[in-house]
Design a protein around this motif. Sequence first.
Motif, PDB file in Angstrom:
ATOM      1  N   GLN A  13       0.817  -1.217   0.000  1.00 51.17           N
ATOM      2  CA  GLN A  13       0.000   0.000   0.000  1.00 51.17           C
ATOM      3  C   GLN A  13       0.846   1.261   0.000  1.00 51.17           C
ATOM      4  O   GLN A  13       0.542   2.220  -0.721  1.00 51.17           O
ATOM      5  N   GLU A  14       1.920   1.242   0.765  1.00 48.52           N
ATOM      6  CA  GLU A  14       2.808   2.413   0.805  1.00 48.52           C
ATOM      7  C   GLU A  14       3.407   2.640  -0.586  1.00 48.52           C
ATOM      8  O   GLU A  14       3.499   3.771  -1.056  1.00 48.52           O
ATOM      9  N   GLU A  30       0.833   4.150  -2.789  1.00 51.99           N
ATOM     10  CA  GLU A  30       0.645   5.579  -2.502  1.00 51.99           C
ATOM     11  C   GLU A  30       1.762   6.420  -3.105  1.00 51.99           C
ATOM     12  O   GLU A  30       1.530   7.517  -3.621  1.00 51.99           O
ATOM     13  N   GLU A  37       1.087   6.752  -6.720  1.00 59.04           N
ATOM     14  CA  GLU A  37       0.009   7.720  -6.914  1.00 59.04           C
ATOM     15  C   GLU A  37       0.592   9.135  -6.951  1.00 59.04           C
ATOM     16  O   GLU A  37       0.208   9.967  -7.775  1.00 59.04           O
ATOM     17  N   LYS A  38       1.555   9.386  -6.057  1.00 59.48           N
ATOM     18  CA  LYS A  38       2.211  10.702  -6.015  1.00 59.48           C
ATOM     19  C   LYS A  38       3.012  10.948  -7.294  1.00 59.48           C
ATOM     20  O   LYS A  38       2.991  12.038  -7.851  1.00 59.48           O
ATOM     21  N   SER A  62      -3.020  11.189  -9.197  1.00 59.97           N
ATOM     22  CA  SER A  62      -4.133  10.352  -8.744  1.00 59.97           C
ATOM     23  C   SER A  62      -5.220  10.194  -9.798  1.00 59.97           C
ATOM     24  O   SER A  62      -6.180   9.468  -9.597  1.00 59.97           O
TER      25      SER A  62
END
Length: 243
Positions: free
Chosen positions: A54-55, A58, A61-62, A66
């Motif tokens: 998950q990290e 994320e 995503e950055k 998004s």
Amino acid sequence: AMATAPQRLSVLLPTYNERDNLPLLVCMLVRTFRDSGIDFEIIIIDDGSPDGTQEVAEQLEKIYGSDKIVMREMMPVLFPPGTAYIHGMKHATGNFIVIMDADLSHHVSLYCMDCGKQKEGNFDIVSGTRYKGNGGVYGWDLKRKLISRGANFLTQVLLRPGASDLTGSFRLYRKEVLQKLMEKCVSKGYVFQMEMIVRARQLGYTIGEVPISFVDRLYGESKLGGNEIVSFLKGLLTLFATT
């Protein structure tokens, strides 16, 4: 079906402990889509991975934004593959949806993603096949090859599905077709991919096939064990009995 080509593709990627594979896969996908000029989003559906997937998602995503990478979590129980897709589909904004494994077993087949095949026949579904053209399997031991071939042969004989590779997990679907099939499908796990094709044929959807090379997972353990095989056979017989 109306003649529509993908305007936007949503890739659904169910993940469980794919921290090592994810950045590489996402990078390849993004590059493939950008090269072919297709608008896309990648929806990572994580099943509560303890390894930090998950990290990583994320971070991605950055990096990519998004609107391109979306992470959705599925907590707190482990879901069968079908459920992850249903969950992911709620967030999908594309008119076509790609389903694939996050374990990089398809990393040489990304050319399928440019949707050339779909446009060529205006197909409802395009399915990757390891058993046609220049498709193939690399890095598998004989046992797995036999199981895979055997499973496929049995399925062909029992179900006559009109597609040559039923357990492959690389598929491109028209969104509304996938939604229809999801409502009809009852299988879990390994059989789910197979039932999707069988039901698609029953409902008269068109299926195109592209040869893919299937390369065994680069990292991590394969999820195909003895109990998978047993449940596959059970599922196959149930399907045979009910379709």
